[in-house]
Write a protein that holds these residues in place. Sequence first.
Motif, PDB file in Angstrom:
ATOM      1  N   ILE A  57      68.504  -6.749  25.999  1.00  0.00           N
ATOM      2  CA  ILE A  57      69.201  -6.547  27.254  1.00  0.00           C
ATOM      3  C   ILE A  57      70.681  -6.862  27.064  1.00  0.00           C
ATOM      4  O   ILE A  57      71.099  -7.436  26.059  1.00  0.00           O
ATOM      5  N   VAL A  58      71.472  -6.494  28.049  1.00  0.00           N
ATOM      6  CA  VAL A  58      72.903  -6.765  28.012  1.00  0.00           C
ATOM      7  C   VAL A  58      73.133  -8.266  27.895  1.00  0.00           C
ATOM      8  O   VAL A  58      72.523  -9.065  28.611  1.00  0.00           O
ATOM      9  N   GLY A  59      74.015  -8.655  26.968  1.00  0.00           N
ATOM     10  CA  GLY A  59      74.327 -10.057  26.770  1.00  0.00           C
ATOM     11  C   GLY A  59      73.537 -10.720  25.667  1.00  0.00           C
ATOM     12  O   GLY A  59      73.762 -11.897  25.362  1.00  0.00           O
ATOM     13  N   TYR A  60      72.608  -9.987  25.036  1.00  0.00           N
ATOM     14  CA  TYR A  60      71.770 -10.551  23.989  1.00  0.00           C
ATOM     15  C   TYR A  60      71.766  -9.654  22.761  1.00  0.00           C
ATOM     16  O   TYR A  60      71.982  -8.437  22.847  1.00  0.00           O
ATOM     17  N   ASP A  61      71.501 -10.274  21.610  1.00  0.00           N
ATOM     18  CA  ASP A  61      71.291  -9.543  20.375  1.00  0.00           C
ATOM     19  C   ASP A  61      70.230 -10.282  19.576  1.00  0.00           C
ATOM     20  O   ASP A  61      69.607 -11.232  20.068  1.00  0.00           O
ATOM     21  N   GLU A  62      70.019  -9.871  18.345  1.00  0.00           N
ATOM     22  CA  GLU A  62      68.926 -10.448  17.565  1.00  0.00           C
ATOM     23  C   GLU A  62      69.141 -11.920  17.221  1.00  0.00           C
ATOM     24  O   GLU A  62      68.195 -12.616  16.840  1.00  0.00           O
ATOM     25  N   ASP A  63      70.372 -12.417  17.327  1.00  0.00           N
ATOM     26  CA  ASP A  63      70.650 -13.812  17.007  1.00  0.00           C
ATOM     27  C   ASP A  63      70.758 -14.709  18.232  1.00  0.00           C
ATOM     28  O   ASP A  63      70.870 -15.922  18.099  1.00  0.00           O
ATOM     29  N   ALA A  64      70.768 -14.134  19.414  1.00  0.00           N
ATOM     30  CA  ALA A  64      70.976 -14.911  20.632  1.00  0.00           C
ATOM     31  C   ALA A  64      69.824 -15.875  20.881  1.00  0.00           C
ATOM     32  O   ALA A  64      68.654 -15.531  20.712  1.00  0.00           O
ATOM     33  N   PHE A 104      77.189  -0.831  33.512  1.00  0.00           N
ATOM     34  CA  PHE A 104      76.545   0.479  33.477  1.00  0.00           C
ATOM     35  C   PHE A 104      76.317   1.009  34.889  1.00  0.00           C
ATOM     36  O   PHE A 104      76.382   2.212  35.123  1.00  0.00           O
ATOM     37  N   LEU A 105      76.056   0.107  35.838  1.00  0.00           N
ATOM     38  CA  LEU A 105      75.827   0.552  37.208  1.00  0.00           C
ATOM     39  C   LEU A 105      77.102   1.038  37.874  1.00  0.00           C
ATOM     40  O   LEU A 105      77.051   1.816  38.841  1.00  0.00           O
ATOM     41  N   LEU A 106      78.252   0.612  37.380  1.00  0.00           N
ATOM     42  CA  LEU A 106      79.522   1.048  37.959  1.00  0.00           C
ATOM     43  C   LEU A 106      79.964   2.408  37.429  1.00  0.00           C
ATOM     44  O   LEU A 106      80.841   3.043  38.026  1.00  0.00           O
ATOM     45  N   VAL A 107      79.372   2.855  36.325  1.00  0.00           N
ATOM     46  CA  VAL A 107      79.776   4.131  35.718  1.00  0.00           C
ATOM     47  C   VAL A 107      79.665   5.299  36.702  1.00  0.00           C
ATOM     48  O   VAL A 107      80.584   6.131  36.786  1.00  0.00           O
ATOM     49  N   MET A 156      62.012 -11.627  29.955  1.00  0.00           N
ATOM     50  CA  MET A 156      61.059 -10.551  30.229  1.00  0.00           C
ATOM     51  C   MET A 156      61.226 -10.003  31.636  1.00  0.00           C
ATOM     52  O   MET A 156      61.051  -8.798  31.870  1.00  0.00           O
ATOM     53  N   VAL A 157      61.571 -10.874  32.578  1.00  0.00           N
ATOM     54  CA  VAL A 157      61.719 -10.436  33.964  1.00  0.00           C
ATOM     55  C   VAL A 157      62.948  -9.545  34.133  1.00  0.00           C
ATOM     56  O   VAL A 157      62.871  -8.465  34.724  1.00  0.00           O
ATOM     57  N   VAL A 158      64.103  -9.981  33.604  1.00  0.00           N
ATOM     58  CA  VAL A 158      65.310  -9.167  33.761  1.00  0.00           C
ATOM     59  C   VAL A 158      65.233  -7.916  32.878  1.00  0.00           C
ATOM     60  O   VAL A 158      65.838  -6.890  33.205  1.00  0.00           O
ATOM     61  N   GLU A 159      64.480  -7.986  31.793  1.00  0.00           N
ATOM     62  CA  GLU A 159      64.329  -6.806  30.935  1.00  0.00           C
ATOM     63  C   GLU A 159      63.649  -5.668  31.682  1.00  0.00           C
ATOM     64  O   GLU A 159      63.994  -4.494  31.504  1.00  0.00           O
ATOM     65  N   ALA A 160      62.678  -6.001  32.536  1.00  0.00           N
ATOM     66  CA  ALA A 160      61.976  -4.971  33.299  1.00  0.00           C
ATOM     67  C   ALA A 160      62.945  -4.140  34.130  1.00  0.00           C
ATOM     68  O   ALA A 160      62.813  -2.917  34.239  1.00  0.00           O
ATOM     69  N   ALA A 161      63.941  -4.800  34.723  1.00  0.00           N
ATOM     70  CA  ALA A 161      64.933  -4.086  35.530  1.00  0.00           C
ATOM     71  C   ALA A 161      65.913  -3.320  34.647  1.00  0.00           C
ATOM     72  O   ALA A 161      66.289  -2.184  34.956  1.00  0.00           O
ATOM     73  N   GLN A 162      66.330  -3.925  33.543  1.00  0.00           N
ATOM     74  CA  GLN A 162      67.332  -3.270  32.704  1.00  0.00           C
ATOM     75  C   GLN A 162      66.781  -2.029  32.018  1.00  0.00           C
ATOM     76  O   GLN A 162      67.518  -1.077  31.761  1.00  0.00           O
ATOM     77  N   ARG A 163      65.505  -2.006  31.721  1.00  0.00           N
ATOM     78  CA  ARG A 163      64.921  -0.793  31.147  1.00  0.00           C
ATOM     79  C   ARG A 163      65.011   0.372  32.138  1.00  0.00           C
ATOM     80  O   ARG A 163      65.217   1.514  31.744  1.00  0.00           O
ATOM     81  N   VAL A 164      64.853   0.082  33.416  1.00  0.00           N
ATOM     82  CA  VAL A 164      65.014   1.123  34.435  1.00  0.00           C
ATOM     83  C   VAL A 164      66.464   1.586  34.496  1.00  0.00           C
ATOM     84  O   VAL A 164      66.749   2.785  34.572  1.00  0.00           O
ATOM     85  N   VAL A 165      67.408   0.646  34.436  1.00  0.00           N
ATOM     86  CA  VAL A 165      68.828   0.992  34.483  1.00  0.00           C
ATOM     87  C   VAL A 165      69.201   1.901  33.322  1.00  0.00           C
ATOM     88  O   VAL A 165      69.872   2.925  33.499  1.00  0.00           O
ATOM     89  N   PHE A 166      68.776   1.552  32.123  1.00  0.00           N
ATOM     90  CA  PHE A 166      69.132   2.354  30.954  1.00  0.00           C
ATOM     91  C   PHE A 166      68.449   3.722  30.982  1.00  0.00           C
ATOM     92  O   PHE A 166      69.005   4.710  30.500  1.00  0.00           O
ATOM     93  N   PHE A 167      67.248   3.790  31.552  1.00  0.00           N
ATOM     94  CA  PHE A 167      66.578   5.081  31.697  1.00  0.00           C
ATOM     95  C   PHE A 167      67.387   5.997  32.605  1.00  0.00           C
ATOM     96  O   PHE A 167      67.655   7.163  32.267  1.00  0.00           O
ATOM     97  N   TYR A 168      67.799   5.476  33.769  1.00  0.00           N
ATOM     98  CA  TYR A 168      68.623   6.259  34.685  1.00  0.00           C
ATOM     99  C   TYR A 168      69.971   6.616  34.046  1.00  0.00           C
ATOM    100  O   TYR A 168      70.490   7.729  34.252  1.00  0.00           O
ATOM    101  N   PHE A 169      70.531   5.688  33.305  1.00  0.00           N
ATOM    102  CA  PHE A 169      71.831   5.925  32.673  1.00  0.00           C
ATOM    103  C   PHE A 169      71.760   7.101  31.707  1.00  0.00           C
ATOM    104  O   PHE A 169      72.629   7.991  31.725  1.00  0.00           O
ATOM    105  N   MET A 170      70.726   7.135  30.884  1.00  0.00           N
ATOM    106  CA  MET A 170      70.578   8.230  29.922  1.00  0.00           C
ATOM    107  C   MET A 170      70.268   9.547  30.631  1.00  0.00           C
ATOM    108  O   MET A 170      70.795  10.595  30.251  1.00  0.00           O
ATOM    109  N   ILE A 171      69.433   9.490  31.662  1.00  0.00           N
ATOM    110  CA  ILE A 171      69.134  10.705  32.429  1.00  0.00           C
ATOM    111  C   ILE A 171      70.402  11.236  33.076  1.00  0.00           C
ATOM    112  O   ILE A 171      70.654  12.447  33.104  1.00  0.00           O
ATOM    113  N   GLY A 172      71.234  10.335  33.601  1.00  0.00           N
ATOM    114  CA  GLY A 172      72.480  10.763  34.236  1.00  0.00           C
ATOM    115  C   GLY A 172      73.418  11.433  33.258  1.00  0.00           C
ATOM    116  O   GLY A 172      74.020  12.471  33.563  1.00  0.00           O
ATOM    117  N   ILE A 173      73.568  10.865  32.060  1.00  0.00           N
ATOM    118  CA  ILE A 173      74.453  11.456  31.060  1.00  0.00           C
ATOM    119  C   ILE A 173      73.964  12.843  30.659  1.00  0.00           C
ATOM    120  O   ILE A 173      74.736  13.811  30.610  1.00  0.00           O
TER     121      ILE A 173
END
Length: 261
Positions: A57-64, A104-107, A156-173
């Motif tokens: 999710i936004v703000g994290y990577d494999e080392d976070a 991403f939501l402001l795009v 896991m909870v915030v990931e559920a929402a962010q997966r929806v955001v990224f899905f819409y983001f890609m569909i929009g592009i």
Amino acid sequence: MVATNLLPLAGVVAFGWRVGELLAVYWIEVVVMVLAHSAAAMFAERPIDLEDRSFYIVGYDEDAERDEEVWGTPAEPIQLVSWLPPIYRRNARVVRRSLGVFVFLLVPLLPVGWDALSYLTPTVGLTALGVCGAQVAEVRREFLAERAYEERSPYMVVEAAQRVVFFYFMIGIVTVTAVTFGIFAVEAAIAPGALDEIAEAFGVEVLLLPYLLPITLAKATVEWGRRRAFREDDPDGIATWFTGEDPRREWKKEEESADDW
């Protein structure tokens, strides 16, 4: 579900609804979903496990969070009110980081600018209240009523929402690029000036329908996928995207393998 989400198209064609107002309602719904999941993440009891993930999710990577001791010690619950489960102070850092998804939501607002305010009509406001209530009720059902917060980490909870955001983001592009190119290609090759004639005869809103159709289908896909992800233990297909990478599945497989031996 598909038929219900296609009703706005009929509203635009038959009842003069504005496409901008519908898109505003969709956008508000996603924003409320992100905020509702952020609030629900404060109740999550499990520590974060980011090992072997393919999506961050936004703000994290494999080392976070890997080297932070906070997730290796027992959490201290804070009971705010008697009718809600306790929250955990350590979850606040997860929520704070995850709110970067609003970039991403402001795009979608960038090409519209201040004109977006013109779509905040009383009708949109009333609809938004209904959308807010529905999203809050859904999050309450998924995470609080079913006591899912006991088995989930805040990530896991915030990931559920962010997966929806990224899905819409890609569909929009994909939608904006493909539909815009297709419309102008058809006009240039087959019917020069047709867009102006259609807009004059039926209104500008009709020209926006090709953009609205993929988004309404995407919304139906999100609702269907999230429903399957919530109800099924091992969903397949597109529902796997909305299920997320749940480490509990690996734990369960390991336990089942141990039992077989």
